[in-house]
Design an enzyme around this catalytic site. Structure first.
Site, PDB file in Angstrom:
ATOM      1  CB  CYS A 284      -0.934   0.012   1.207  1.00  0.00           C
ATOM      2  SG  CYS A 284      -2.013  -1.428   1.308  1.00  0.00           S
TER       3      CYS A 284
ATOM      4  CG  HIS B 126      -6.247   1.170  -0.595  1.00  0.00           C
ATOM      5  ND1 HIS B 126      -5.075   1.737  -1.052  1.00  0.00           N
ATOM      6  CD2 HIS B 126      -5.872   0.240   0.343  1.00  0.00           C
ATOM      7  CE1 HIS B 126      -4.049   1.187  -0.423  1.00  0.00           C
ATOM      8  NE2 HIS B 126      -4.498   0.275   0.411  1.00  0.00           N
TER       9      HIS B 126
ATOM     10  CB  CYS C 173      -1.287   0.177   7.913  1.00  0.00           C
ATOM     11  SG  CYS C 173      -2.905   0.053   7.127  1.00  0.00           S
TER      12      CYS C 173
END
Length: 414
Positions: free
Chosen positions: A93, A364, A394
């Site tokens: 991510c 996302h 995170c």
């Protein structure tokens, strides 16, 4: 040795975010999507000769299939720049923040003055190459840990036991939803708080859409038939607390994480032009922001959602600042539970965090998200007059990452 020139961002572009598998960008190849954003960012800097770009660095969370073959170099050639190097990096991510960090480090070390940074993810195109369709390549060292994850997914899920205390190997392959359930349990984040936070994100994004805020940062994507896609797919402006409360838990029968308080799966791309301040000045460019500091952190993969806490503290400390000096903190909204827990651990005013909403509403796309968040933060800071802002997230496998930016537009206006 001379003092390194500051690293500045002079252009930032992002695509609209499509819903994976069924959304507006589902038929757009990730390399095509990336190229459109890279070209848009370069077009914003007409004084720059692309031949000056030292490297094209692209973040991709899952760099395989149509996102494989070093998609950065593929994109460089598609742009028509055979002489532009390209490398693809992954930190899940945080992949495109890692790409930005690498450009920053190169500039600071004197190994180049101009870099093109991108981020891309198309889960729609990865569907046929998903882990479920491939042989299991996970290391058997983690078999017992995976068995514990399965046990905690059952109807009578036992409490999470911290690997640091119990001595067992953590589940490095743990599904992200299970980590959110662990964080909710350990930090006492109940279902009502998660749903309320998800509604906040949806409300803030709806307000941003209605006011035209997001139109400032979105570059429309041209489809094969010539149609332009100019808006994010995922926001649900009619979301209510009652509707969120009616959703069933997704990851544990008695859990608290639902499709409403977790981010969806998405497609998208973003691009930044990054250079030394000296080069920007010589080209007559007004920097949007300065990259002040970057940092990474690590913790148990089973509570990976808490990764932003130490990463944020790291960049603030490196800059010689305190959290009170930071005007805006954007923590990627992978799950409402982890953002709430991070806010509480940091002890910051919730109103300073994700003040324009986030991934719970917008979506996302893993490799895109970091560059998208930087673009959104620049948009926020330029309109609000803030001086310092942080982007953090995170990271799967038990990591966190953060980048601290200083608003240079505000300084130029004074």
């Amino acid at each position: 040795m001379s003092t390194p020139s500051a690293t500045v961002i002079v252009a930032a572009r992002r695509s609209p975010i499509g819903r994976a598998y069924k959304g507006s960008l589902r038929e757009v190849r990730p390399d095509d999507l990336l190229v459109q954003m890279l070209q848009a960012a370069l077009d914003d800097v007409p004084a720059l000769d692309p031949a000056e770009v030292e490297d094209l660095i692209v973040g991709c969370g899952l760099p395989g299939g149509s996102q494989g073959y070093n998609i950065a170099r593929v994109a460089a050639v598609m742009l028509g720049h055979d002489d532009m190097p390209g490398t693809t990096v992954t930190r899940y991510c945080a992949s495109s923040v890692q790409a930005l960090r690498m450009a920053h480090h190169a500039i600071q070390s004197g190994e180049g003055e101009v870099f093109l940074v991108g981020g891309v993810e198309s889960l729609s195109f990865l569907r046929q190459g998903s882990p479920d369709d491939m042989p299991d390549s996970r290391n058997p060292l983690f078999a017992d840990a995976q068995a514990r994850t399965v046990e905690r997914s059952g109807a009578d899920a036992p409490d999470w036991d911290d690997p640091r205390d119990s001595g067992h190997v953590p589940d490095i392959y743990i599904p992200m939803g299970q980590t959110a359930e662990n964080v909710a349990q350990v930090y006492g984040i109940d279902r009502a708080a998660q749903d309320a936070y998800a509604l906040r994100s949806q409300t803030l994004v709806r307000e941003g859409v209605e006011s035209g805020f997001f139109a400032h940062e979105i570059t429309p994507v041209r489809l094969a038939d010539g149609t332009l896609v100019s808006a994010d797919d995922s926001p649900r402006p009619t979301t209510t607390l009652e509707g969120l409360a009616a959703l069933d838990p997704v990851f544990r029968p008695a859990g608290t994480v639902t499709a409403g308080n977790a981010c969806p799966l998405n497609d998208g791309a973003a691009a930044l032009v990054v250079m030394s301040e000296e080069r920007a000045r010589s080209l007559g460019l007004q920097p949007l922001a300065e990259v002040v500091a970057t940092g990474v952190s690590a913790l148990s993969a089973e509570i990976m959602g808490m990764g932003p806490v130490d990463a944020i503290r790291s960049v603030v400390g490196r800059a010689g600042l305190s959290l009170d000096d930071i005007d805006r903190i954007d923590i990627n909204e992978a799950f409402a539970a982890q953002v709430i827990a991070c806010i509480r651990e940091l002890g910051v005013d919730p109103d300073r965090v994700n003040s324009r909403g986030g991934s719970l509403a917008m979506g996302h796309p893993f490799g895109m998200t970091g560059a998208r968040m930087v673009t959104s933060l620049l948009n926020t800071m330029s309109q609000g007059g803030d001086r310092y802002g942080i982007v953090s997230m995170c990271v799967a496998g038990g990591q966190g990452m953060a980048v601290l930016l200083r608003n240079r537009q505000e300084e130029e206006d004074q």
